[in-house]
Scaffold this motif. Structure first.
Motif, short mmCIF file in Angstrom:
data_model
loop_
_atom_site.label_atom_id
_atom_site.label_comp_id
_atom_site.label_asym_id
_atom_site.label_seq_id
_atom_site.Cartn_x
_atom_site.Cartn_y
_atom_site.Cartn_z
N HIS A 1 53.69 104.30 90.36
CA HIS A 1 52.45 104.55 89.78
C HIS A 1 52.42 104.79 88.28
CE1 HIS A 1 50.79 104.76 94.18
NE2 HIS A 1 52.03 105.22 94.03
N PHE A 2 51.49 104.14 87.44
CA PHE A 2 51.43 104.19 85.93
C PHE A 2 49.84 104.10 85.95
CE2 PHE A 2 54.79 101.36 87.16
CZ PHE A 2 55.98 101.85 86.39
N GLY A 3 49.90 104.98 84.68
CA GLY A 3 48.60 105.39 84.24
C GLY A 3 47.95 106.48 84.93
N THR A 4 46.31 106.49 85.20
CA THR A 4 45.72 107.32 85.70
C THR A 4 45.42 107.20 87.06
OG1 THR A 4 44.68 108.05 83.60
CG2 THR A 4 43.55 108.87 85.11
N PRO A 5 45.51 107.88 87.96
CA PRO A 5 45.10 107.54 89.44
C PRO A 5 43.91 107.50 89.63
CG PRO A 5 47.13 109.00 89.52
CD PRO A 5 46.42 108.97 88.03
N GLY A 6 43.19 106.51 90.31
CA GLY A 6 41.74 106.13 90.51
C GLY A 6 41.22 105.74 89.32
N ALA A 7 41.73 105.40 88.37
CA ALA A 7 41.24 104.90 86.89
C ALA A 7 40.96 103.29 87.19
CB ALA A 7 41.75 105.30 85.82
N SER A 8 39.75 102.89 86.34
CA SER A 8 39.49 101.33 86.43
C SER A 8 39.84 100.90 85.09
CB SER A 8 38.26 101.22 86.81
OG SER A 8 38.06 99.89 87.12
N PRO A 9 40.34 99.60 85.32
CA PRO A 9 40.65 98.80 86.11
C PRO A 9 41.97 99.09 86.99
CG PRO A 9 41.40 97.80 84.19
CD PRO A 9 40.68 98.67 83.60
N LYS A 10 42.21 98.68 88.12
CA LYS A 10 43.51 99.11 88.90
C LYS A 10 44.28 97.55 89.19
CE LYS A 10 45.28 100.69 93.39
NZ LYS A 10 44.84 101.51 94.39
N ILE A 11 45.49 97.71 88.84
CA ILE A 11 46.31 96.39 88.91
C ILE A 11 47.43 96.93 90.01
CG2 ILE A 11 47.54 94.85 87.71
CD1 ILE A 11 44.82 95.16 86.50
N TYR A 12 47.45 95.79 90.89
CA TYR A 12 48.48 96.25 92.01
C TYR A 12 49.47 95.01 91.98
CZ TYR A 12 50.76 96.35 96.41
OH TYR A 12 51.71 96.54 97.51
N ILE A 13 50.76 95.15 91.82
CA ILE A 13 51.77 94.09 91.56
C ILE A 13 52.77 94.41 92.66
CG2 ILE A 13 53.53 92.94 90.44
CD1 ILE A 13 51.89 94.25 87.93
N GLN A 14 53.09 93.34 93.57
CA GLN A 14 54.35 93.61 94.68
C GLN A 14 55.14 92.58 94.78
OE1 GLN A 14 52.25 94.05 98.34
NE2 GLN A 14 52.42 91.78 99.03
N ALA A 15 56.34 92.71 95.02
CA ALA A 15 57.31 91.56 95.02
C ALA A 15 58.18 91.40 96.38
CB ALA A 15 58.36 91.87 93.97
N SER A 16 58.42 90.04 96.73
CA SER A 16 59.27 89.90 97.85
C SER A 16 58.80 90.26 99.17
CB SER A 16 60.58 90.53 97.57
OG SER A 16 61.45 89.95 96.36
N LEU A 17 57.39 90.02 99.42
CA LEU A 17 57.02 90.11 100.90
C LEU A 17 57.84 89.24 101.93
CD1 LEU A 17 54.94 91.80 102.69
CD2 LEU A 17 53.16 89.91 101.94
N HIS A 18 58.00 88.14 101.45
CA HIS A 18 59.05 87.41 101.96
C HIS A 18 60.47 87.68 101.43
CE1 HIS A 18 55.77 84.08 102.81
NE2 HIS A 18 56.08 85.03 104.24
N ALA A 19 61.12 88.61 102.50
CA ALA A 19 62.15 89.24 101.80
C ALA A 19 63.36 88.51 101.12
CB ALA A 19 62.80 90.45 102.69
N GLU A 20 63.58 87.37 101.65
CA GLU A 20 64.47 86.42 100.79
C GLU A 20 64.25 85.88 99.54
OE1 GLU A 20 62.76 83.43 103.81
OE2 GLU A 20 62.65 85.57 103.25
N GLU A 21 62.89 85.97 99.26
CA GLU A 21 62.44 85.36 97.95
C GLU A 21 62.92 86.56 96.85
OE1 GLU A 21 58.61 84.25 98.88
OE2 GLU A 21 59.27 82.91 100.54
N LEU A 22 63.82 86.50 96.54
CA LEU A 22 64.11 87.62 95.37
C LEU A 22 63.75 87.63 93.90
CD1 LEU A 22 67.79 87.82 96.67
CD2 LEU A 22 65.77 89.22 97.33
N PRO A 23 63.31 86.30 93.22
CA PRO A 23 62.81 86.41 91.71
C PRO A 23 61.87 87.71 91.53
CG PRO A 23 63.18 84.12 92.78
CD PRO A 23 63.24 85.11 93.82
N GLY A 24 61.07 87.77 92.27
CA GLY A 24 60.13 88.67 92.08
C GLY A 24 60.65 90.30 92.01
N MET A 25 61.59 90.65 92.77
CA MET A 25 62.31 91.99 92.48
C MET A 25 62.98 92.04 91.18
SD MET A 25 64.25 92.69 96.08
CE MET A 25 63.63 92.28 97.74
#
Length: 376
Positions: free
Chosen positions: A23-47
């Motif tokens: 978590h970076f910045g101020t919790p609860g502040a706007s705008p909020k950006i969410y970034i996640q990687a490799s929900l399909h776990a064999e797809e590794l470039p995002g990691m």
């Protein structure tokens, strides 16, 4: 930067997995950006891209340059990451249920519409807050029964109130491409161009309930439902989400990962979440958006060894040869040709297929498909 470790529901005695968010910045502040990687776990470039993005965000935070909140989940699927069968990763489907890790996320519009009736007014941003509060309460009331459900709940709890969601995936062998809901495209066009996307697939509802459409779909679905009821209170697109396909599974290199991390960072600078004193100009687009319903999936009509004549990123005309499927027993060759004009944006890695197997995908400009538009 704050690290949070979220324990998932234990599926078996003596076993527990953890999902980690930064978590970076101020919790609860706007705008909020969410970034996640490799929900399909064999797809590794995002990691690897997330690995390079994290210190960049840490430095920006240390310099006081983050306006809002950014959450980074570099490993969004610890369940799939641990699944291997005969030395091969099995990160797309959960082995217990055979469910795709990026399907079956909830229809929030259907779930929370009854709760927000009568609470909306003339203030668009106040209406957004009402809906997000209802989504939060719905998630809090959800009691997961399985490890997979607990992972889905954790990811949604972290992301449901985000303004922008970037879900980092990849294909088998591919060029950079995007999946995006139509209602989100105007706001997300810059990130597609910063990333150098070679195909952009738009749909109103691709079907299957992927996480990105669970988060963005609630807004246009609810707006349509309210309009159908004669309620005219304004409800903006509170979350814009996209699935970013970071080329192919084997494209796990420092060169690509640093390039992708810098592109995401530049996008965050461009929209003002990162106030570094630099506002990069949006690069010229490398392609125009096309409907996901116009994407042609090429399939083999019989089994055999695959040889490709076309490479990812190649512009195809209807009738152009894409691949041949060779039966070495009968001595026959099945030619697989493009049925539409467009870019071949992805193809399989395997070189032996059985009848009906997918071979590749071409981004056509004319919609012709109906029903669920995503693959398994």
């Amino acid at each position: 930067m704050q690290r949070t470790d979220h324990a998932l529901l234990s599926p078996s005695l003596g076993s527990r997995k953890t999902l980690t968010s930064f978590h970076f910045g101020t919790p609860g502040a706007s705008p909020k950006i969410y970034i996640q990687a490799s929900l399909h776990a064999e797809e590794l470039p995002g990691m690897l891209a997330a690995y390079h993005l994290r210190p960049m965000l840490e430095a920006a935070e240390a310099a006081g340059q983050i306006a809002g909140e950014i959450i980074l989940v570099p490993v969004s699927n610890p369940i799939g990451l641990s699944q291997r069968v005969d030395h091969k990763p099995m990160g797309r489907f959960e082995l217990d249920t055979s469910e795709n890790f990026n399907r079956h996320y909830p229809d929030f519009a259907k779930a929370v519409l009854p709760q927000i009736q009568g609470q909306l007014g003339a203030d668009p941003q106040a209406n957004v807050r009402v809906v997000r509060k209802a989504m939060s309460e719905h998630l809090a009331a959800w009691i997961p029964q399985t490890e997979l459900q607990s992972m889905r709940k954790t990811l949604l709890t972290l992301s449901h109130d985000a303004d922008i969601v970037l879900d980092l995936h990849c294909d088998c062998e591919a060029v950079m491409h995007f999946y995006c809901e139509e209602s989100c495209w105007p706001q997300l066009a810059p990130i597609a161009h910063f990333m150098g996307s070679r195909a952009i697939l738009l749909a109103k509802d691709s079907g299957g309930g992927p996480i990105d459409e669970s988060l963005s779909g609630v807004w246009w679905r609810m707006a349509e439902a309210l309009k159908a009821q004669g309620v005219n209170h304004p409800l903006p697109q509170g979350c814009c989400s996209t699935t970013i396909e970071l080329r192919g599974e084997a494209d796990v290199t420092y060169t690509y990962a640093t390039q992708d991390a810098q592109a995401i960072f530049s996008y965050l600078e461009h929209i003002g979440v990162l106030q570094t004193g630099n506002r990069p100009e949006v690069p010229a687009p490398l392609c125009q958006p096309t409907p996901l319903a116009g994407s042609e999936t090429l399939r083999a009509t019989g089994p055999g060894v695959v040889t490709f004549s076309a490479t990812p990123g190649q512009l195809m005309k209807a009738g152009d040869l894409v691949a041949e499927v060779i039966d070495p027993i009968e001595g026959t060759v099945q030619k697989v040709c493009a049925g539409v004009d467009g870019v071949l944006y992805a193809r399989i890695r395997d070189r032996y297929v059985t009848a009906g197997c997918e071979l590749g995908k071409i981004a056509g400009a004319i919609p012709f498909r109906t029903g669920p538009l995503l693959g398994d």
